[in-house]
Design an enzyme around this catalytic site. Sequence first.
Site, PDB file in Angstrom:
ATOM      1  N   ASP A 177       4.416  -8.661   5.038  1.00 27.70           N
ATOM      2  CA  ASP A 177       5.236  -9.176   3.944  1.00 27.70           C
ATOM      3  C   ASP A 177       4.425 -10.285   3.286  1.00 27.70           C
ATOM      4  O   ASP A 177       4.133 -11.305   3.934  1.00 27.70           O
ATOM      5  CB  ASP A 177       6.549  -9.720   4.514  1.00 27.70           C
ATOM      6  CG  ASP A 177       7.465 -10.265   3.430  1.00 27.70           C
ATOM      7  OD1 ASP A 177       7.012 -10.432   2.271  1.00 27.70           O
ATOM      8  OD2 ASP A 177       8.640 -10.530   3.748  1.00 27.70           O
ATOM      9  N   GLY A 184       0.780  -1.241   0.000  1.00 32.17           N
ATOM     10  CA  GLY A 184       0.000   0.000   0.000  1.00 32.17           C
ATOM     11  C   GLY A 184       0.805   1.282   0.000  1.00 32.17           C
ATOM     12  O   GLY A 184       0.234   2.365  -0.145  1.00 32.17           O
ATOM     13  N   LEU A 185       2.135   1.206   0.136  1.00 34.84           N
ATOM     14  CA  LEU A 185       2.922   2.445   0.159  1.00 34.84           C
ATOM     15  C   LEU A 185       3.519   2.792  -1.200  1.00 34.84           C
ATOM     16  O   LEU A 185       4.361   3.666  -1.310  1.00 34.84           O
ATOM     17  CB  LEU A 185       4.038   2.350   1.200  1.00 34.84           C
ATOM     18  CG  LEU A 185       3.582   2.266   2.658  1.00 34.84           C
ATOM     19  CD1 LEU A 185       4.780   2.306   3.589  1.00 34.84           C
ATOM     20  CD2 LEU A 185       2.597   3.369   3.020  1.00 34.84           C
ATOM     21  N   GLY A 186       3.077   2.108  -2.247  1.00 34.18           N
ATOM     22  CA  GLY A 186       3.582   2.409  -3.582  1.00 34.18           C
ATOM     23  C   GLY A 186       2.836   3.576  -4.206  1.00 34.18           C
ATOM     24  O   GLY A 186       2.177   4.357  -3.512  1.00 34.18           O
ATOM     25  N   GLN A 187       2.909   3.677  -5.516  1.00 32.15           N
ATOM     26  CA  GLN A 187       2.297   4.815  -6.213  1.00 32.15           C
ATOM     27  C   GLN A 187       0.782   4.871  -6.009  1.00 32.15           C
ATOM     28  O   GLN A 187       0.202   5.948  -5.921  1.00 32.15           O
ATOM     29  CB  GLN A 187       2.612   4.750  -7.722  1.00 32.15           C
ATOM     30  CG  GLN A 187       2.123   5.970  -8.483  1.00 32.15           C
ATOM     31  CD  GLN A 187       2.192   5.803 -10.005  1.00 32.15           C
ATOM     32  OE1 GLN A 187       2.594   4.745 -10.509  1.00 32.15           O
ATOM     33  NE2 GLN A 187       1.789   6.825 -10.727  1.00 32.15           N
ATOM     34  N   TYR A 208       7.676  -9.374 -15.211  1.00 34.91           N
ATOM     35  CA  TYR A 208       6.476  -8.663 -14.730  1.00 34.91           C
ATOM     36  C   TYR A 208       5.240  -9.123 -15.508  1.00 34.91           C
ATOM     37  O   TYR A 208       4.218  -9.500 -14.920  1.00 34.91           O
ATOM     38  CB  TYR A 208       6.710  -7.164 -14.921  1.00 34.91           C
ATOM     39  CG  TYR A 208       5.577  -6.258 -14.507  1.00 34.91           C
ATOM     40  CD1 TYR A 208       5.066  -6.258 -13.220  1.00 34.91           C
ATOM     41  CD2 TYR A 208       5.029  -5.351 -15.432  1.00 34.91           C
ATOM     42  CE1 TYR A 208       4.037  -5.387 -12.851  1.00 34.91           C
ATOM     43  CE2 TYR A 208       4.008  -4.485 -15.067  1.00 34.91           C
ATOM     44  CZ  TYR A 208       3.515  -4.507 -13.776  1.00 34.91           C
ATOM     45  OH  TYR A 208       2.502  -3.651 -13.406  1.00 34.91           O
TER      46      TYR A 208
HETATM   47  N1  LIG Z   1       1.485   2.247 -11.325  1.00 32.94           N
HETATM   48  C1  LIG Z   1       1.159   1.799 -12.531  1.00 32.94           C
HETATM   49  O1  LIG Z   1       1.336   2.490 -13.564  1.00 32.94           O
HETATM   50  C2  LIG Z   1       0.549   0.448 -12.674  1.00 32.94           C
HETATM   51  C3  LIG Z   1       0.435  -0.398 -11.595  1.00 32.94           C
HETATM   52  N2  LIG Z   1      -0.119  -1.645 -11.774  1.00 32.94           N
HETATM   53  C4  LIG Z   1      -0.215  -2.565 -10.657  1.00 32.94           C
HETATM   54  O2  LIG Z   1      -0.808  -1.937  -9.539  1.00 32.94           O
HETATM   55  C5  LIG Z   1      -0.183  -2.405  -8.334  1.00 32.94           C
HETATM   56  C6  LIG Z   1       0.308  -1.223  -7.518  1.00 32.94           C
HETATM   57  O3  LIG Z   1       1.220  -0.523  -8.322  1.00 32.94           O
HETATM   58  P1  LIG Z   1       2.145   0.632  -7.740  1.00 32.94           P
HETATM   59  O4  LIG Z   1       1.560   1.220  -6.539  1.00 32.94           O
HETATM   60  O5  LIG Z   1       2.492   1.493  -8.894  1.00 32.94           O
HETATM   61  O6  LIG Z   1       3.440  -0.217  -7.375  1.00 32.94           O
HETATM   62  P2  LIG Z   1       4.753   0.291  -6.556  1.00 32.94           P
HETATM   63  O7  LIG Z   1       5.918  -0.406  -7.148  1.00 32.94           O
HETATM   64  O8  LIG Z   1       4.769   1.761  -6.471  1.00 32.94           O
HETATM   65  O9  LIG Z   1       4.457  -0.303  -5.104  1.00 32.94           O
HETATM   66  C7  LIG Z   1       4.513  -1.673  -4.838  1.00 32.94           C
HETATM   67  C8  LIG Z   1       4.632  -1.847  -3.339  1.00 32.94           C
HETATM   68  O10 LIG Z   1       4.808  -3.245  -3.075  1.00 32.94           O
HETATM   69  C9  LIG Z   1       5.616  -3.332  -1.922  1.00 32.94           C
HETATM   70  N3  LIG Z   1       6.217  -4.659  -1.784  1.00 32.94           N
HETATM   71  C10 LIG Z   1       7.316  -5.153  -2.400  1.00 32.94           C
HETATM   72  N4  LIG Z   1       7.606  -6.374  -1.922  1.00 32.94           N
HETATM   73  C11 LIG Z   1       6.663  -6.657  -0.995  1.00 32.94           C
HETATM   74  C12 LIG Z   1       6.424  -7.756  -0.132  1.00 32.94           C
HETATM   75  N5  LIG Z   1       7.243  -8.823  -0.122  1.00 32.94           N
HETATM   76  N6  LIG Z   1       5.368  -7.715   0.706  1.00 32.94           N
HETATM   77  C13 LIG Z   1       4.539  -6.636   0.724  1.00 32.94           C
HETATM   78  N7  LIG Z   1       4.722  -5.568  -0.053  1.00 32.94           N
HETATM   79  C14 LIG Z   1       5.770  -5.578  -0.915  1.00 32.94           C
HETATM   80  C15 LIG Z   1       6.657  -2.246  -2.099  1.00 32.94           C
HETATM   81  O11 LIG Z   1       7.258  -1.901  -0.845  1.00 32.94           O
HETATM   82  C16 LIG Z   1       5.846  -1.130  -2.720  1.00 32.94           C
HETATM   83  O12 LIG Z   1       5.414  -0.183  -1.747  1.00 32.94           O
HETATM   84  C17 LIG Z   1       0.927  -3.364  -8.765  1.00 32.94           C
HETATM   85  O13 LIG Z   1       0.456  -4.684  -8.659  1.00 32.94           O
HETATM   86  C18 LIG Z   1       1.163  -3.009 -10.210  1.00 32.94           C
HETATM   87  O14 LIG Z   1       1.584  -4.115 -10.946  1.00 32.94           O
HETATM   88  C19 LIG Z   1      -0.558  -2.085 -12.994  1.00 32.94           C
HETATM   89  C20 LIG Z   1      -0.433  -1.285 -14.088  1.00 32.94           C
HETATM   90  C21 LIG Z   1       0.058   0.065 -14.014  1.00 32.94           C
HETATM   91  C1  LIG Z   2       2.141  -0.157 -16.971  1.00 31.37           C
HETATM   92  C2  LIG Z   2       2.693  -0.772 -15.756  1.00 31.37           C
HETATM   93  O1  LIG Z   2       2.319  -1.858 -15.412  1.00 31.37           O
HETATM   94  C3  LIG Z   2       3.757  -0.065 -14.980  1.00 31.37           C
HETATM   95  N1  LIG Z   2       3.516   1.330 -14.881  1.00 31.37           N
HETATM   96  C4  LIG Z   2       5.082  -0.287 -15.649  1.00 31.37           C
HETATM   97  O2  LIG Z   2       5.440   0.544 -16.514  1.00 31.37           O
HETATM   98  O3  LIG Z   2       5.733  -1.302 -15.360  1.00 31.37           O
END
Ligand SMILES: NC(=O)C1=CN([C@@H]2O[C@H](COP(=O)(O)OP(=O)(O)OC[C@H]3O[C@@H](n4cnc5c(N)ncnc54)[C@H](O)[C@@H]3O)[C@@H](O)[C@H]2O)C=CC1
Ligand SMILES: CC(=O)[C@H](N)C(=O)O
Length: 373
Positions: free
Chosen positions: A106, A63-66, A195
């Site tokens: 985790d 939940g701390l990602g984008q 991925y």
């Molecule tokens: N941001 C984007 O443009 C897109 C995102 N997504 C999907 O949406 C979801 C969220 O994306 P974002 O927030 O951008 O990703 P992000 O990469 O910003 O955040 C992912 C989070 O997962 C956490 N993480 C890593 N290993 C872990 C573990 N072992 N246990 C628990 N947490 C762990 C990280 O600490 C991080 O905060 C992902 O599944 C991504 O594939 C899909 C398409 C586009």
């Molecule tokens: C489109 C996605 O899944 C992500 N932003 C990435 O570029 O890897």
Amino acid sequence: MAIVKNLGRTLSQLLQSPGCGCQTSIVPVRCIGVSPRQVTSDASFHSVSFSETDHPRVLITGGLGQLGVGLAKLLRKRFGKNNVILSDIRKPPDDVFYNGPFIYSDILDYKNLREIVVNNRITWLFHYSALLSAVGEANVPLARAVNITGLHNILDIAAEHSLRLFVPSTIGAFGPTSPRNPTPDLCIQRPRTIYGVSKVHAELMGEYYHYRYGLDFRCLRYPGIISADSQPGGGTTDYAVQIFHDAIKNGKFQCNLKSDTRLPMMYIDDCLKATLDVMEAPAASLSMRTYNISAMSFSPEELVQEVKKHIPELQVTYNVDAVRQAIADSWPMNFDDSNARRDWGWKHDFDLSELVTTMFNILGSDSRVAQIN
Ligand SMILES: NC(=O)C1=CN([C@@H]2O[C@H](COP(=O)(O)OP(=O)(O)OC[C@H]3O[C@@H](n4cnc5c(N)ncnc54)[C@H](O)[C@@H]3O)[C@@H](O)[C@H]2O)C=CC1
Ligand SMILES: CC(=O)[C@H](N)C(=O)O
């Protein structure tokens, strides 16, 4: 006798398997107890364990990602602050920590996950943990563990505890042999990144658990997501966020993709709205369990032109990153999301010009907006 022997062997293999997450001295429930294997094959329930008048109890992983903090904000508005728990393996910043429940989780630790779900009576799970496309290629073993083994833990937990489960997929779940303009929901999926492979695996496993065990699995394929107040986590579409920060800070931007690389993109508010909408959609309206969603599609050059309407003096250079370019060249250029629009009424609000204006409004650069008319 032979059956008992085989069972013993299977159990010991499970306990030794690195993917099982069960190497503790305690025999975990999922290895011998209420595993999906015990649900009858003709199970037809759709697992919602809260009554219609109650709010769901939500857990967000990664939940701390984008995307996660924004999702928590939206869900807390709808379901109440204390019904939505953010989790991650990183330390939360103050504003996140003091704005609602946060917990360490985790996803590779199955026992810890189960404890959180049980102790907090979780009913909905949004599984956001992942390594994105570019960082995944830089660390394939970790991406495989988090994106595939972690997903297995999530699926088992969700099936055992009758959770409604959302797992995001991506435009990256397609590859060079997929139709790219437009890309429909159902077509060839042969991605060439760990991925993408892990996301196709997630789509297929989630759908398999749905049809086999009745798991209420819901999945959207997101385009590249653009947000102002959260940083992207190492993807191929990150340039489309970085340009705003660099334009405001330095008036200069170096793009790591070629100027004509067209990819589907979406503003974060649309992405989060779609996520909540599909989770709230009646099961009967979902003719599929994995949907494309789309809002706009543009190239770096087109984005630069739009940004220049706000910062005309912006200087742009191109320094192509070979890994990211190869990935982008294999991804869809336009996404066909007609099934989502038909089945559960998906509709985006932000096009390119609204996206860019909104980004500058939030990032506070309106003082630099040029008189363009
Ligand atoms: N941001 C984007 O443009 C897109 C995102 N997504 C999907 O949406 C979801 C969220 O994306 P974002 O927030 O951008 O990703 P992000 O990469 O910003 O955040 C992912 C989070 O997962 C956490 N993480 C890593 N290993 C872990 C573990 N072992 N246990 C628990 N947490 C762990 C990280 O600490 C991080 O905060 C992902 O599944 C991504 O594939 C899909 C398409 C586009
Ligand atoms: C489109 C996605 O899944 C992500 N932003 C990435 O570029 O890897």
